[in-house]
Design a protein around this motif. Structure first.
Motif, mmCIF file in Angstrom:
data_model
loop_
_atom_site.group_PDB
_atom_site.id
_atom_site.type_symbol
_atom_site.label_atom_id
_atom_site.label_comp_id
_atom_site.label_asym_id
_atom_site.label_seq_id
_atom_site.Cartn_x
_atom_site.Cartn_y
_atom_site.Cartn_z
ATOM 1 N N ARG A 6 0.841 -1.204 0.000
ATOM 2 C CA ARG A 6 0.000 0.000 0.000
ATOM 3 C C ARG A 6 0.873 1.252 0.000
ATOM 4 N NH1 ARG A 6 -5.229 0.264 1.156
ATOM 5 N NH2 ARG A 6 -4.881 2.331 2.036
ATOM 6 N N ILE A 7 0.401 2.283 -0.686
ATOM 7 C CA ILE A 7 1.046 3.587 -0.543
ATOM 8 C C ILE A 7 -0.037 4.598 -0.219
ATOM 9 C CG2 ILE A 7 3.024 3.169 -2.066
ATOM 10 C CD1 ILE A 7 1.432 4.865 -4.159
ATOM 11 N N ASN A 8 0.386 5.709 0.355
ATOM 12 C CA ASN A 8 -0.592 6.638 0.901
ATOM 13 C C ASN A 8 -0.957 7.738 -0.100
ATOM 14 O OD1 ASN A 8 -2.277 7.745 2.770
ATOM 15 N ND2 ASN A 8 -0.659 8.869 3.848
ATOM 16 N N ILE A 9 -1.530 7.334 -1.247
ATOM 17 C CA ILE A 9 -2.000 8.330 -2.213
ATOM 18 C C ILE A 9 -3.449 8.012 -2.568
ATOM 19 C CG2 ILE A 9 -1.642 9.427 -4.456
ATOM 20 C CD1 ILE A 9 1.236 8.647 -4.374
ATOM 21 N N SER A 10 -4.335 8.949 -2.256
ATOM 22 C CA SER A 10 -5.762 8.744 -2.513
ATOM 23 C C SER A 10 -6.080 9.068 -3.971
ATOM 24 C CB SER A 10 -6.573 9.666 -1.609
ATOM 25 O OG SER A 10 -6.281 11.009 -1.953
ATOM 26 N N THR A 11 -7.290 8.711 -4.390
ATOM 27 C CA THR A 11 -7.750 9.052 -5.735
ATOM 28 C C THR A 11 -7.682 10.563 -5.961
ATOM 29 O OG1 THR A 11 -9.211 7.136 -5.746
ATOM 30 C CG2 THR A 11 -9.718 8.888 -7.311
ATOM 31 N N GLU A 12 -8.126 11.324 -4.970
ATOM 32 C CA GLU A 12 -8.113 12.792 -5.102
ATOM 33 C C GLU A 12 -6.694 13.298 -5.322
ATOM 34 O OE1 GLU A 12 -9.740 11.199 -2.572
ATOM 35 O OE2 GLU A 12 -11.649 11.396 -3.642
ATOM 36 N N LYS A 13 -5.767 12.702 -4.555
ATOM 37 C CA LYS A 13 -4.367 13.128 -4.679
ATOM 38 C C LYS A 13 -3.843 12.797 -6.077
ATOM 39 C CE LYS A 13 -1.085 15.263 -3.016
ATOM 40 N NZ LYS A 13 -1.285 16.618 -2.466
ATOM 41 N N TRP A 14 -4.174 11.595 -6.570
ATOM 42 C CA TRP A 14 -3.739 11.219 -7.922
ATOM 43 C C TRP A 14 -4.314 12.186 -8.953
ATOM 44 C CZ3 TRP A 14 0.380 8.721 -8.935
ATOM 45 C CH2 TRP A 14 0.771 7.566 -8.240
ATOM 46 N N CYS A 15 -5.559 12.618 -8.744
ATOM 47 C CA CYS A 15 -6.168 13.591 -9.663
ATOM 48 C C CYS A 15 -5.293 14.833 -9.753
ATOM 49 C CB CYS A 15 -7.567 14.005 -9.186
ATOM 50 S SG CYS A 15 -8.825 12.772 -9.486
ATOM 51 N N GLU A 16 -4.884 15.324 -8.593
ATOM 52 C CA GLU A 16 -4.018 16.507 -8.568
ATOM 53 C C GLU A 16 -2.714 16.231 -9.308
ATOM 54 O OE1 GLU A 16 -3.071 18.066 -4.635
ATOM 55 O OE2 GLU A 16 -5.173 17.716 -4.080
ATOM 56 N N LEU A 17 -2.132 15.066 -9.019
ATOM 57 C CA LEU A 17 -0.825 14.741 -9.595
ATOM 58 C C LEU A 17 -0.913 14.607 -11.114
ATOM 59 C CD1 LEU A 17 0.251 12.127 -6.901
ATOM 60 C CD2 LEU A 17 1.275 14.389 -7.237
ATOM 61 N N LEU A 18 -2.022 14.018 -11.587
ATOM 62 C CA LEU A 18 -2.192 13.843 -13.035
ATOM 63 C C LEU A 18 -2.389 15.183 -13.733
ATOM 64 C CD1 LEU A 18 -4.564 10.729 -13.316
ATOM 65 C CD2 LEU A 18 -2.143 10.835 -13.921
ATOM 66 N N SER A 19 -2.991 16.129 -13.022
ATOM 67 C CA SER A 19 -3.280 17.429 -13.636
ATOM 68 C C SER A 19 -2.105 18.386 -13.520
ATOM 69 C CB SER A 19 -4.500 18.072 -12.966
ATOM 70 O OG SER A 19 -5.527 17.138 -12.828
ATOM 71 N N GLU A 20 -1.090 17.978 -12.774
ATOM 72 C CA GLU A 20 0.047 18.852 -12.494
ATOM 73 C C GLU A 20 1.155 18.588 -13.518
ATOM 74 O OE1 GLU A 20 0.584 21.222 -9.740
ATOM 75 O OE2 GLU A 20 2.165 21.555 -11.225
ATOM 76 N N GLY A 21 1.347 19.565 -14.417
ATOM 77 C CA GLY A 21 2.318 19.387 -15.494
ATOM 78 C C GLY A 21 3.743 19.158 -15.022
ATOM 79 N N SER A 22 4.077 19.671 -13.843
ATOM 80 C CA SER A 22 5.443 19.495 -13.355
ATOM 81 C C SER A 22 5.656 18.095 -12.785
ATOM 82 C CB SER A 22 5.762 20.547 -12.290
ATOM 83 O OG SER A 22 4.922 20.356 -11.168
ATOM 84 N N VAL A 23 4.581 17.321 -12.629
ATOM 85 C CA VAL A 23 4.710 15.941 -12.140
ATOM 86 C C VAL A 23 4.471 14.950 -13.279
ATOM 87 C CG1 VAL A 23 3.792 14.197 -10.559
ATOM 88 C CG2 VAL A 23 3.967 16.577 -9.812
ATOM 89 N N GLU A 112 -6.596 3.376 -7.308
ATOM 90 C CA GLU A 112 -6.811 4.813 -7.071
ATOM 91 C C GLU A 112 -6.388 5.622 -8.296
ATOM 92 O OE1 GLU A 112 -4.968 2.887 -5.083
ATOM 93 O OE2 GLU A 112 -6.280 2.637 -3.331
ATOM 94 N N LEU A 113 -5.336 5.161 -8.953
ATOM 95 C CA LEU A 113 -4.849 5.862 -10.144
ATOM 96 C C LEU A 113 -5.824 5.667 -11.309
ATOM 97 C CD1 LEU A 113 -2.698 7.488 -11.620
ATOM 98 C CD2 LEU A 113 -1.364 5.398 -11.912
ATOM 99 N N VAL A 114 -6.380 4.465 -11.415
ATOM 100 C CA VAL A 114 -7.386 4.198 -12.449
ATOM 101 C C VAL A 114 -8.566 5.153 -12.279
ATOM 102 C CG1 VAL A 114 -9.133 2.530 -13.234
ATOM 103 C CG2 VAL A 114 -6.791 1.771 -12.797
ATOM 104 N N LEU A 115 -9.060 5.253 -11.043
ATOM 105 C CA LEU A 115 -10.218 6.111 -10.781
ATOM 106 C C LEU A 115 -9.885 7.573 -11.062
ATOM 107 C CD1 LEU A 115 -11.548 4.417 -7.518
ATOM 108 C CD2 LEU A 115 -12.521 4.283 -9.819
ATOM 109 N N ALA A 116 -8.677 7.975 -10.674
ATOM 110 C CA ALA A 116 -8.256 9.358 -10.911
ATOM 111 C C ALA A 116 -8.152 9.625 -12.404
ATOM 112 C CB ALA A 116 -6.915 9.625 -10.229
ATOM 113 N N PHE A 117 -7.609 8.666 -13.130
ATOM 114 C CA PHE A 117 -7.456 8.810 -14.576
ATOM 115 C C PHE A 117 -8.821 9.022 -15.227
ATOM 116 C CE2 PHE A 117 -6.566 7.494 -18.912
ATOM 117 C CZ PHE A 117 -5.355 8.126 -19.139
ATOM 118 N N GLU A 118 -9.801 8.240 -14.781
ATOM 119 C CA GLU A 118 -11.161 8.386 -15.310
ATOM 120 C C GLU A 118 -11.751 9.735 -14.931
ATOM 121 O OE1 GLU A 118 -13.229 4.957 -13.853
ATOM 122 O OE2 GLU A 118 -12.287 3.652 -15.345
ATOM 123 N N GLU A 119 -11.458 10.139 -13.703
ATOM 124 C CA GLU A 119 -11.997 11.404 -13.213
ATOM 125 C C GLU A 119 -11.436 12.575 -14.027
ATOM 126 O OE1 GLU A 119 -14.270 12.012 -11.017
ATOM 127 O OE2 GLU A 119 -14.002 14.191 -11.008
#
Ligand SMILES: [Zn+2]
Ligand SMILES: [Zn+2]
Length: 251
Positions: A6-23, A112-119
């Motif tokens: 397990r790692i401590n990154i929620s779907t919401e956090k992944w959403c932010e990370l996916l939308s962040e061009g510097s990441v 969580e990343l799958v859900l964020a990707f869809e979101e």
């Protein structure tokens, strides 16, 4: 061996990370999109590398390594560590297992990343979206610098997502052709489930075309959607309605 630390990154956090061009870079997005679409959201790095016509999976592993480093930097999470103390970088966005018999080591997108990707990017219509991405993306790559490219793409996805939401708010989750409603038939598990049909084929939409959520998008059930696309030049909503009506009258 199945790696599912397990790692401590929620779907919401992944959403932010996916939308962040510097990441998340453009190339990272392409890789995630490929894995997302693969069965079970699973693909090995050599399969991904060969899809993108990279001569070797080495650079791809390095790309994921860099991505994971940026994620760790941004979030401060503890990445999965091997017994020897080194970091299992690929294990930040993915689970994985060693399929010794098949000689494969598939990565699986974390749920969580799958859900964020869809979101963030929506589950658009398969066939349409491909044309849309390829044609437009290539243009983006040619025309824009790195920062602009990313934000243009995000804006377009964001616009599409908003259009989709506006369409659903306006028409609801009921098929515009036959009136099928998942929730009525399947109960709570069917809530908010419907396909969205794009009336204007996305391949024909120019770079700056703004989707009209009420005219261009229509909620339809998967059955009617299949009929719409059963010929090369898709049937219109009215045509499928007429076909259905004809059948019902015959019966
Ligand atoms: Zn229908
Ligand atoms: Zn469609």
């Amino acid at each position: 061996m199945f790696y599912n630390e397990r790692i401590n990154i929620s779907t919401e956090k992944w959403c932010e990370l996916l939308s962040e061009g510097s990441v998340t870079t453009e190339n990272d997005l392409r890789v995630f999109k490929f894995i997302y679409k693969a069965p079970n959201h699973e693909a090995s790095s050599s399969e991904i590398a060969s899809y993108f016509e990279m001569p070797h999976y080495g650079p791809l592993n390095l790309q994921i390594w860099r991505f994971s480093e940026r994620v760790v930097q941004k979030t401060g999470i503890k990445p999965p560590i091997r017994k020897d103390g080194s970091t299992r970088w690929w294990h930040v966005p993915f689970l994985g297992y060693d399929d010794k018999k098949a000689g494969r080591f598939p990565w699986i997108m974390r749920q969580e990343l799958v859900l964020a990707f869809e979101e963030v990017y929506g589950i658009e219509e398969e066939g349409h979206e491909d044309t849309f991405l390829d044609a437009d993306l290539v243009q983006d790559l040619q025309q824009h610098s790195e920062g602009e490219k990313k934000s243009t793409l995000i804006n377009r996805y964001e616009r599409n997502r908003q259009a989709r939401n506006a369409c659903l708010k306006h028409y609801g989750y009921t098929c515009r052709i036959c009136g099928f409603n998942f929730e009525n038939v399947y109960g709570p598990i069917g809530k908010n489930k419907i396909h969205i049909h794009h009336i204007t084929p996305i391949a024909k939409i120019g770079h700056n075309y703004i989707v009209d959520p009420f005219k261009d998008l229509q909620p339809v059930c998967p059955n009617c959607h299949t009929i719409i696309h059963s010929k090369r030049d898709p049937f219109t909503i009215e045509e499928v309605k007429a076909i259905l009506k004809g059948q019902r009258n015959d019966a």
